[in-house]
Enzyme design. Sequence first.
Site, PDB file in Angstrom:
ATOM      1  N   ARG A   1       0.792  -1.261   0.093  1.00  0.00           N
ATOM      2  CA  ARG A   1       0.224   0.216   0.056  1.00  0.00           C
ATOM      3  C   ARG A   1       0.899   1.245   0.011  1.00  0.00           C
ATOM      4  O   ARG A   1       0.253   2.566   0.091  1.00  0.00           O
ATOM      5  CB  ARG A   1      -1.066   0.084   1.213  1.00  0.00           C
ATOM      6  CG  ARG A   1      -2.033  -0.849   1.063  1.00  0.00           C
ATOM      7  CD  ARG A   1      -2.897  -0.875   2.602  1.00  0.00           C
ATOM      8  NE  ARG A   1      -4.071  -0.452   2.034  1.00  0.00           N
ATOM      9  CZ  ARG A   1      -5.205  -1.457   2.197  1.00  0.00           C
ATOM     10  NH1 ARG A   1      -5.139  -2.679   2.270  1.00  0.00           N
ATOM     11  NH2 ARG A   1      -6.562  -0.909   2.037  1.00  0.00           N
TER      12      ARG A   1
ATOM     13  N   ARG B   1     -21.655  -1.807   1.838  1.00  0.00           N
ATOM     14  CA  ARG B   1     -21.364  -3.255   2.151  1.00  0.00           C
ATOM     15  C   ARG B   1     -22.026  -3.734   3.388  1.00  0.00           C
ATOM     16  O   ARG B   1     -21.917  -3.258   4.437  1.00  0.00           O
ATOM     17  CB  ARG B   1     -19.876  -3.001   1.998  1.00  0.00           C
ATOM     18  CG  ARG B   1     -19.242  -4.307   2.136  1.00  0.00           C
ATOM     19  CD  ARG B   1     -17.829  -4.747   1.848  1.00  0.00           C
ATOM     20  NE  ARG B   1     -16.979  -3.430   2.579  1.00  0.00           N
ATOM     21  CZ  ARG B   1     -15.845  -3.203   2.392  1.00  0.00           C
ATOM     22  NH1 ARG B   1     -15.284  -3.880   1.339  1.00  0.00           N
ATOM     23  NH2 ARG B   1     -15.162  -2.317   2.904  1.00  0.00           N
TER      24      ARG B   1
ATOM     25  N   ARG C   1     -18.758  -3.225   8.309  1.00  0.00           N
ATOM     26  CA  ARG C   1     -17.473  -2.929   8.744  1.00  0.00           C
ATOM     27  C   ARG C   1     -17.249  -1.690   9.503  1.00  0.00           C
ATOM     28  O   ARG C   1     -17.718  -0.643   9.212  1.00  0.00           O
ATOM     29  CB  ARG C   1     -16.210  -3.084   7.607  1.00  0.00           C
ATOM     30  CG  ARG C   1     -15.663  -4.558   7.387  1.00  0.00           C
ATOM     31  CD  ARG C   1     -14.967  -4.640   6.077  1.00  0.00           C
ATOM     32  NE  ARG C   1     -13.913  -3.687   5.859  1.00  0.00           N
ATOM     33  CZ  ARG C   1     -12.973  -3.624   4.929  1.00  0.00           C
ATOM     34  NH1 ARG C   1     -13.136  -4.755   4.060  1.00  0.00           N
ATOM     35  NH2 ARG C   1     -12.356  -2.798   4.799  1.00  0.00           N
TER      36      ARG C   1
HETATM   37  P1  AP5 Z   1      -8.763  -4.057   3.326  1.00  0.00           P
HETATM   38  O1  AP5 Z   1      -9.592  -4.726   4.039  1.00  0.00           O
HETATM   39  O2  AP5 Z   1      -7.495  -4.088   2.356  1.00  0.00           O
HETATM   40  O3  AP5 Z   1      -9.747  -2.819   2.698  1.00  0.00           O
HETATM   41  P2  AP5 Z   1      -9.572  -2.005   1.498  1.00  0.00           P
HETATM   42  O4  AP5 Z   1      -8.313  -1.926   0.660  1.00  0.00           O
HETATM   43  O5  AP5 Z   1     -10.244  -0.450   1.580  1.00  0.00           O
HETATM   44  O6  AP5 Z   1     -10.514  -2.411   0.393  1.00  0.00           O
HETATM   45  P3  AP5 Z   1     -12.013  -2.910   0.639  1.00  0.00           P
HETATM   46  O7  AP5 Z   1     -11.910  -4.397   1.415  1.00  0.00           O
HETATM   47  O8  AP5 Z   1     -12.603  -1.964   1.434  1.00  0.00           O
HETATM   48  O9  AP5 Z   1     -12.672  -3.175  -0.746  1.00  0.00           O
HETATM   49  P4  AP5 Z   1     -12.585  -3.929  -1.887  1.00  0.00           P
HETATM   50  O10 AP5 Z   1     -11.729  -3.511  -3.230  1.00  0.00           O
HETATM   51  O11 AP5 Z   1     -11.633  -5.534  -1.463  1.00  0.00           O
HETATM   52  O12 AP5 Z   1     -14.163  -4.246  -2.391  1.00  0.00           O
HETATM   53  P5  AP5 Z   1     -14.928  -5.385  -2.194  1.00  0.00           P
HETATM   54  O13 AP5 Z   1     -14.830  -6.640  -3.014  1.00  0.00           O
HETATM   55  O14 AP5 Z   1     -15.046  -5.743  -0.675  1.00  0.00           O
HETATM   56  O15 AP5 Z   1      -8.044  -2.967   4.382  1.00  0.00           O
HETATM   57  C1  AP5 Z   1      -8.649  -2.414   5.523  1.00  0.00           C
HETATM   58  C2  AP5 Z   1      -7.831  -1.745   6.332  1.00  0.00           C
HETATM   59  O16 AP5 Z   1      -6.860  -2.519   6.973  1.00  0.00           O
HETATM   60  C3  AP5 Z   1      -6.818  -0.520   5.816  1.00  0.00           C
HETATM   61  O17 AP5 Z   1      -7.707   0.640   5.680  1.00  0.00           O
HETATM   62  C4  AP5 Z   1      -5.750  -0.365   6.705  1.00  0.00           C
HETATM   63  O18 AP5 Z   1      -6.045   0.206   7.876  1.00  0.00           O
HETATM   64  C5  AP5 Z   1      -5.423  -2.000   7.261  1.00  0.00           C
HETATM   65  N1  AP5 Z   1      -4.508  -2.321   6.226  1.00  0.00           N
HETATM   66  C6  AP5 Z   1      -4.810  -3.561   5.334  1.00  0.00           C
HETATM   67  N2  AP5 Z   1      -3.620  -3.840   4.511  1.00  0.00           N
HETATM   68  C7  AP5 Z   1      -2.720  -3.004   4.840  1.00  0.00           C
HETATM   69  C8  AP5 Z   1      -1.399  -2.727   4.576  1.00  0.00           C
HETATM   70  N3  AP5 Z   1      -0.787  -3.578   3.629  1.00  0.00           N
HETATM   71  N4  AP5 Z   1      -0.833  -1.757   5.182  1.00  0.00           N
HETATM   72  C9  AP5 Z   1      -1.400  -1.034   6.111  1.00  0.00           C
HETATM   73  N5  AP5 Z   1      -2.561  -1.137   6.367  1.00  0.00           N
HETATM   74  C10 AP5 Z   1      -3.283  -2.101   5.853  1.00  0.00           C
HETATM   75  O19 AP5 Z   1     -16.398  -4.781  -2.617  1.00  0.00           O
HETATM   76  C11 AP5 Z   1     -16.888  -3.421  -2.003  1.00  0.00           C
HETATM   77  C12 AP5 Z   1     -18.483  -3.648  -2.022  1.00  0.00           C
HETATM   78  O20 AP5 Z   1     -18.673  -3.520  -3.500  1.00  0.00           O
HETATM   79  C13 AP5 Z   1     -19.190  -4.771  -1.672  1.00  0.00           C
HETATM   80  O21 AP5 Z   1     -20.089  -4.804  -0.968  1.00  0.00           O
HETATM   81  C14 AP5 Z   1     -19.188  -5.852  -2.917  1.00  0.00           C
HETATM   82  O22 AP5 Z   1     -20.400  -6.614  -2.748  1.00  0.00           O
HETATM   83  C15 AP5 Z   1     -19.466  -4.683  -3.633  1.00  0.00           C
HETATM   84  N6  AP5 Z   1     -19.223  -4.976  -5.130  1.00  0.00           N
HETATM   85  C16 AP5 Z   1     -17.920  -5.770  -5.417  1.00  0.00           C
HETATM   86  N7  AP5 Z   1     -17.652  -5.807  -6.973  1.00  0.00           N
HETATM   87  C17 AP5 Z   1     -18.685  -5.216  -7.278  1.00  0.00           C
HETATM   88  C18 AP5 Z   1     -19.239  -5.000  -8.835  1.00  0.00           C
HETATM   89  N8  AP5 Z   1     -18.397  -5.300  -9.788  1.00  0.00           N
HETATM   90  N9  AP5 Z   1     -20.371  -4.315  -8.757  1.00  0.00           N
HETATM   91  C19 AP5 Z   1     -21.008  -3.956  -7.944  1.00  0.00           C
HETATM   92  N10 AP5 Z   1     -20.759  -4.142  -6.669  1.00  0.00           N
HETATM   93  C20 AP5 Z   1     -19.799  -4.698  -6.488  1.00  0.00           C
END
Ligand code: AP5
Length: 221
Positions: free
Chosen positions: A89, A123, A156
């Site tokens: 990241r 979500r 979440r």
């Molecule tokens: P993390 O869990 O990695 O969260 P994120 O990067 O913010 O990503 P999300 O999980 O929120 O989204 P996503 O892209 O996976 O989307 P999703 O498929 O769920 O990290 C969380 C926290 O942990 C960070 O903020 C940080 O604090 C810490 N952290 C993690 N890694 C770290 C690192 N390397 N270094 C430091 N800190 C770290 O989909 C989202 C929603 O949209 C769902 O409801 C889904 O059903 C819907 N959806 C998905 N695809 C579609 C589509 N094609 N059409 C319509 N709806 C859809």
Amino acid sequence: MERIVFLGAPGAGKGTQASRLAAHRRLPHLSTGELLRGAVRDGTPLGREADGHMRAGRLVPDALVLGILKERLAAPDAREGFVLDGYPRNLAQAETLASVTPLEHVLSFEIPEPLLTARLTGRRHCPECGRVYNLLTLPPRAPGVCDVDGTPLARRTDDTPEAVGTRLAVYAAETAPLLRYYEARGLLRSVDAVGAPEAVFARILDRLRLPAVPTPSAQDL
Ligand code: AP5
């Protein structure tokens, strides 16, 4: 060997697609967000330290994340490859990852910001089985409960409007520069992440030059 990193803004669909691709290729889905949330749930020292950062939408300090990631990468199931979602990241994490393992592909999810906010605030997930829903795009059959086990759905702690704003800003400042980093190394493949999950998955297979075989998602298995 398939060592694949998913890069994209919060809500871009990385977790949804990583779990599909992992099931399709029989690879482990490694998610630093999931590993950290597990540590928070278990109340470990790491989880207690990470919790405040995550709730606020900030990055957890690099050294803490590296510890759990290295442990997970060393597990036997990751020897033949992995789909890594949520790491790196920032540039320091990218350099560290390069010193730990080579990569074959870095897939960048392209999506406009207003869609991200809508996806994140809508979500919900099942605290029991982990299945992910979306009130707008992927609602449960009965309102508020999991299709699989009937457990009340949860939100979440970092999907509040305030934390979402911080997460998007952190992504733009710290993570987006990695696109150029990986492009310069010939690893970057971009994918249009707008549209139905099935359509996005088909594009991912195409970008990775994998055969377009229809498969169920991990959640359907
Ligand atoms: P993390 O869990 O990695 O969260 P994120 O990067 O913010 O990503 P999300 O999980 O929120 O989204 P996503 O892209 O996976 O989307 P999703 O498929 O769920 O990290 C969380 C926290 O942990 C960070 O903020 C940080 O604090 C810490 N952290 C993690 N890694 C770290 C690192 N390397 N270094 C430091 N800190 C770290 O989909 C989202 C929603 O949209 C769902 O409801 C889904 O059903 C819907 N959806 C998905 N695809 C579609 C589509 N094609 N059409 C319509 N709806 C859809």
